[in-house]
Design a protein around this motif. Structure first.
Motif, mmCIF file in Angstrom:
data_model
loop_
_atom_site.group_PDB
_atom_site.id
_atom_site.type_symbol
_atom_site.label_atom_id
_atom_site.label_comp_id
_atom_site.label_asym_id
_atom_site.label_seq_id
_atom_site.Cartn_x
_atom_site.Cartn_y
_atom_site.Cartn_z
ATOM 1 N N GLN A 53 0.832 -1.207 0.000
ATOM 2 C CA GLN A 53 0.000 0.000 0.000
ATOM 3 C C GLN A 53 0.872 1.266 0.000
ATOM 4 N N LYS A 54 0.299 2.360 -0.420
ATOM 5 C CA LYS A 54 0.892 3.702 -0.347
ATOM 6 C C LYS A 54 2.297 3.766 -0.962
ATOM 7 N N ARG A 55 2.399 3.283 -2.163
ATOM 8 C CA ARG A 55 3.694 3.281 -2.856
ATOM 9 C C ARG A 55 4.182 4.701 -3.137
ATOM 10 N N ARG A 56 3.279 5.573 -3.510
ATOM 11 C CA ARG A 56 3.664 6.950 -3.832
ATOM 12 C C ARG A 56 4.325 7.626 -2.615
ATOM 13 N N ASP A 57 3.772 7.393 -1.434
ATOM 14 C CA ASP A 57 4.351 7.982 -0.220
ATOM 15 C C ASP A 57 5.734 7.417 0.050
ATOM 16 N N ALA A 58 5.890 6.106 -0.145
ATOM 17 C CA ALA A 58 7.190 5.468 0.104
ATOM 18 C C ALA A 58 8.255 6.009 -0.848
ATOM 19 N N LEU A 59 7.878 6.242 -2.112
ATOM 20 C CA LEU A 59 8.847 6.754 -3.091
ATOM 21 C C LEU A 59 9.274 8.186 -2.757
ATOM 22 N N LYS A 60 8.406 8.941 -2.123
ATOM 23 C CA LYS A 60 8.763 10.311 -1.738
ATOM 24 C C LYS A 60 9.822 10.326 -0.632
ATOM 25 N N GLU A 61 9.896 9.238 0.140
ATOM 26 C CA GLU A 61 10.820 9.176 1.275
ATOM 27 C C GLU A 61 12.106 8.414 0.963
ATOM 28 N N ALA A 62 12.080 7.539 -0.035
ATOM 29 C CA ALA A 62 13.241 6.695 -0.330
ATOM 30 C C ALA A 62 14.411 7.535 -0.834
ATOM 31 N N ASP A 63 15.623 7.158 -0.398
ATOM 32 C CA ASP A 63 16.801 7.870 -0.900
ATOM 33 C C ASP A 63 17.499 7.113 -2.030
ATOM 34 N N VAL A 64 17.272 5.784 -2.127
ATOM 35 C CA VAL A 64 17.763 4.982 -3.249
ATOM 36 C C VAL A 64 16.620 4.089 -3.727
ATOM 37 N N VAL A 65 16.325 4.141 -5.006
ATOM 38 C CA VAL A 65 15.256 3.321 -5.578
ATOM 39 C C VAL A 65 15.852 2.429 -6.662
ATOM 40 N N ILE A 66 15.592 1.135 -6.554
ATOM 41 C CA ILE A 66 16.057 0.174 -7.555
ATOM 42 C C ILE A 66 14.865 -0.233 -8.419
ATOM 43 N N LEU A 67 14.906 0.147 -9.691
ATOM 44 C CA LEU A 67 13.866 -0.239 -10.646
ATOM 45 C C LEU A 67 14.331 -1.516 -11.345
ATOM 46 N N ALA A 68 13.958 -2.645 -10.794
ATOM 47 C CA ALA A 68 14.407 -3.940 -11.313
ATOM 48 C C ALA A 68 13.378 -4.500 -12.284
ATOM 49 N N GLY A 69 13.485 -4.091 -13.536
ATOM 50 C CA GLY A 69 12.507 -4.512 -14.536
ATOM 51 C C GLY A 69 11.224 -3.698 -14.495
ATOM 52 N N THR A 70 11.176 -2.683 -13.657
ATOM 53 C CA THR A 70 10.016 -1.794 -13.581
ATOM 54 C C THR A 70 10.248 -0.592 -14.499
ATOM 55 N N VAL A 71 9.219 -0.226 -15.245
ATOM 56 C CA VAL A 71 9.334 0.812 -16.278
ATOM 57 C C VAL A 71 8.615 2.077 -15.833
ATOM 58 N N CYS A 72 9.186 3.219 -16.160
ATOM 59 C CA CYS A 72 8.557 4.506 -15.828
ATOM 60 C C CYS A 72 7.539 4.888 -16.899
ATOM 61 N N ASP A 73 6.479 4.090 -16.978
ATOM 62 C CA ASP A 73 5.371 4.403 -17.886
ATOM 63 C C ASP A 73 4.193 4.882 -17.046
ATOM 64 N N PHE A 74 2.968 4.676 -17.520
ATOM 65 C CA PHE A 74 1.795 5.180 -16.799
ATOM 66 C C PHE A 74 1.692 4.616 -15.390
ATOM 67 N N ARG A 75 2.268 3.425 -15.176
ATOM 68 C CA ARG A 75 2.161 2.801 -13.854
ATOM 69 C C ARG A 75 2.973 3.526 -12.791
ATOM 70 N N LEU A 76 3.979 4.278 -13.224
ATOM 71 C CA LEU A 76 4.759 5.108 -12.297
ATOM 72 C C LEU A 76 4.605 6.583 -12.639
ATOM 73 N N SER A 77 3.453 6.909 -13.213
ATOM 74 C CA SER A 77 3.173 8.297 -13.603
ATOM 75 C C SER A 77 4.318 8.868 -14.441
ATOM 76 N N TYR A 78 4.856 7.993 -15.340
ATOM 77 C CA TYR A 78 5.903 8.376 -16.294
ATOM 78 C C TYR A 78 7.192 8.848 -15.606
ATOM 79 N N GLY A 79 7.352 8.438 -14.344
ATOM 80 C CA GLY A 79 8.546 8.798 -13.588
ATOM 81 C C GLY A 79 8.354 9.965 -12.644
ATOM 82 N N ARG A 80 7.183 10.589 -12.685
ATOM 83 C CA ARG A 80 6.946 11.773 -11.854
ATOM 84 C C ARG A 80 6.857 11.440 -10.368
#
Length: 630
Positions: free
Chosen positions: A333-360
């Protein structure tokens, strides 16, 4: 002066020599064109009943293919018969698109290439959506299609269209076989390409005269036995030569073994850079996508690597279930909140398309490690909304394994995943409260899904096919382990349910296979209950029946004030399943107190060998208001 320049100078000075050279070249080209040179050294066996379908089957068998999905047609009969003969199970469906969806599921669950064969023309055009879905989901898939005879292409033969132009934009590799001797090397090459680099679909077209025996093709070509005119003799020579070239060297021994598969890997320096970045992190986060589940790294090894690193993870696509049902590292749950706090993010096969609001959704100050086999997906939208700190074109699963080894001794601060998990628990408590609310009509879909969650066995495979109901299920129903969740992927395709369940049950015969359907999406593949019944594949379908395309109506009605084209009826879908040989139940408010009992009955019916459909009449909730619909 070079040799070529000297030769050209001599030819220009000697017209006779030039003319002779042109004639020799022309004759050579003609000999090659008609296959005459090849026929001089390779035998044409006229008195054999062997056919090209046997060669296709032999290659598939050598590559470990266990299932061939199809909807039969005369163009491809030799392939189907030959595959059955060598022990490849031929599974026929009620629609060609289902055959390809089933092959897609086999590819995802088995780590090999899924294979489907369909007839020419409309048989192939019916597969287009499933092939595109496989391309976007990065599933290694071989589609074989029939075609008009080599001599009749473009002449108005039955179901003759330009099939190659349809599949070139969708496939990594397309090829048409023009002689029988090309079958083995072409299919071997296609299978290797499907698995190499970024996996995806490949297409091989088989003109009908490359698959049937010599005697039948000779008969169909229609050479006149008595020819008196010079013109007819020339036509007969041309036809006979074409026939001989089709079969010359057809049955010579050829290598059938798999070709090497190329998979991009991170370099040692890239791995070390990632290790150093993660070591300094206080709040690292992993977003794991479907690509991390691909071979060569076993999913259990990836699971162990994630647990060793101790970094909290969000799981998407085929990676759902990677950490089991209740792992403390799995955050839902609450992935958007977690991404706002993370200092290192590993995108392992995850794409910055509509599912990640194009990276925003990625914080500008975060260090981003992105790994993907596909360069275009690796850098998707990085020119606009985000920038990778380290970008690796390589296999995500292999990188995670290398990172877990390089990070030995590293320990993520336990307070970080604990905080994220506490948010999960809080959010899920709110969801549980919503499940107890009484809807205006029929059953609360959240209550149904919570009950389903408690009934699913640990070996179950979940197939998601729908919009609103399935969107709710994604938050409530938890896959029990790796490779136990199947959804269409980035293309958002409706109609995958029947095919995905078909492939899943074949790959995992001892597992319960549950299809979570919306009532709209059910319409695409409900006829496959006939396939389940005929092939003794007892799957369980749970249909969230709210008589509406609700995911669309949620936005259309408030914006435009109209429900046009969104309304359906509360149909008796359980009777449809029964008509196709399955079993069915209807669940509504009249038997709400027996919900758990009905689920248990459905499980027992499946254990007894029958497919079963639960037609669950549901009402509306506000659970998914504001969700994106497409």
């Amino acid at each position: 002066m070079s040799y070529a320049s000297c030769l050209l100078s001599c030819l220009l000075e000697n017209p006779i020599l030039l003319l002779t050279g042109i004639i020799v070249v022309a004759i050579t080209v003609l000999l090659e064109w008609f296959g005459l040179v090849y026929q001089l050294f390779h035998k044409v066996e006229r008195n054999t009943s062997r056919h090209g379908g046997e060669l296709v089957a032999s290659v598939l068998q050598k590559h470990g293919v266990q299932y061939l999905f199809t909807l039969t047609g005369g163009h491809i009969s030799p392939i189907l018969v030959a595959c059955e003969k060598v022990g490849i199970r031929v599974v026929d469906t009620r629609h060609e698109v289902t055959a390809v969806f089933a092959a897609d599921a086999v590819a995802r669950l088995s780590g090999t290439v899924g294979v489907a064969a369909v007839t020419a023309g409309p048989g192939l055009t019916n597969t287009i959506t499933a092939v595109k879905n496989a391309q976007m989901a990065e599933s290694p898939l071989l589609l074989m299609g029939g075609a008009a005879a080599t001599l009749l292409k473009g002449r108005g033969a039955l179901q003759d269209i330009d099939q190659m132009c349809l599949f070139k934009p969708l496939c990594k590799f397309v090829a048409t076989v023009s002689t029988v001797r090309e079958i083995v090397p072409t299919v071997r090459k296609a299978l290797a390409i499907a698995q190499s680099g970024t996996p995806g679909p490949v297409f091989v077209e088989f003109p009908i005269d490359t698959l049937y025996p010599y005697s039948m093709v000779e008969k169909e070509i229609g050479m006149k036995s008595t020819s008196k005119s010079l013109g007819q003799k020339i036509v007969n020579w041309y036809l006979q030569n074409h026939l001989n070239n089709l079969f010359a060297g057809a049955w010579e021994e050829r290598d059938l073994t798999p070709l090497p598969v190329n998979i991009p890997q991170a370099s040692s320096s890239q791995i070390q850079s990632c290790v150093e970045l993660i070591t300094r992190a206080k709040k690292p986060l992993i977003l794991l996508g479907s690509q991390a589940t691909l071979p060569p790294t076993p999913v259990e090894d990836i699971r162990e690597a994630l647990e060793t690193m101790g970094i909290p993870c969000f799981l998407g696509g085929m990676a759902r279930g990677m950490l089991g049902r209740n792992n403390p590292l799995h955050i839902r749950q609450k992935r958007r909140d977690a991404l706002k706090e993370a200092d290192v993010v590993i995108l392992a096969g995850t794409v910055c398309d509509f599912r990640l609001s194009y990276g925003r959704v990625l914080k500008g100050s975060s260090k981003i490690i992105a790994v993907n086999r596909d360069k275009s997906q690796l850098y998707k939208n990085s020119d606009m909304f985000w920038k990778p700190t380290i970008a690796i074109q390589g296999d995500p699963g292999s990188l995670l394994l290398a990172l877990s080894q390089g990070l030995k001794g590293f320990s993520c601060d336990k307070s970080w995943p604990q905080m994220l998990k506490e948010r999960d628990v809080e959010k899920e408590k709110d969801n549980s409260k919503m499940a107890e609310q009484i809807t205006d009509l029929h059953l609360n879909p959240l209550k149904v899904l919570h009950c389903l969650e408690e009934q699913i066995d640990d070996n179950s495979i979940l197939v998601a096919d729908g919009g609103d109901f399935v969107g709710s299920a994604a938050y409530i129903v938890r896959p029990r382990g790796p490779l136990k969740w199947l959804d269409p992927g980035a293309f958002g395709t409706l109609g995958v349910g029947g095919g995905f369940a078909l492939g899943a049950k074949l790959c995992r015969p001892d597992s319960e296979v549950w299809i979570i359907y919306g009532d709209g999406s059910l319409g695409y593949s409900v006829a496959e209950f006939d396939t389940f019944s005929r092939h003794d594949l007892p799957v369980i379908a749970v249909v969230g029946n709210d008589a509406c395309w609700t995911q669309i109506a949620r936005e259309q009605v408030p914006i435009f004030g109209s429900n046009v084209a969104c309304g359906l009826e509360f149909c008796d879908y359980q009777r449809v399943a029964e008509g196709y040989g399955g079993r069915g139940f209807r669940m509504d408010r009249t038997n709400e107190d027996k919900m758990e009992e009905i689920f248990k009955q459905a499980k027992q019916i499946a254990r007894d060998g029958h497919p079963v459909l639960l037609n669950v009449l549901i009402g509306k909730t506000k659970f998914r208001e504001g969700s994106i619909s497409v």
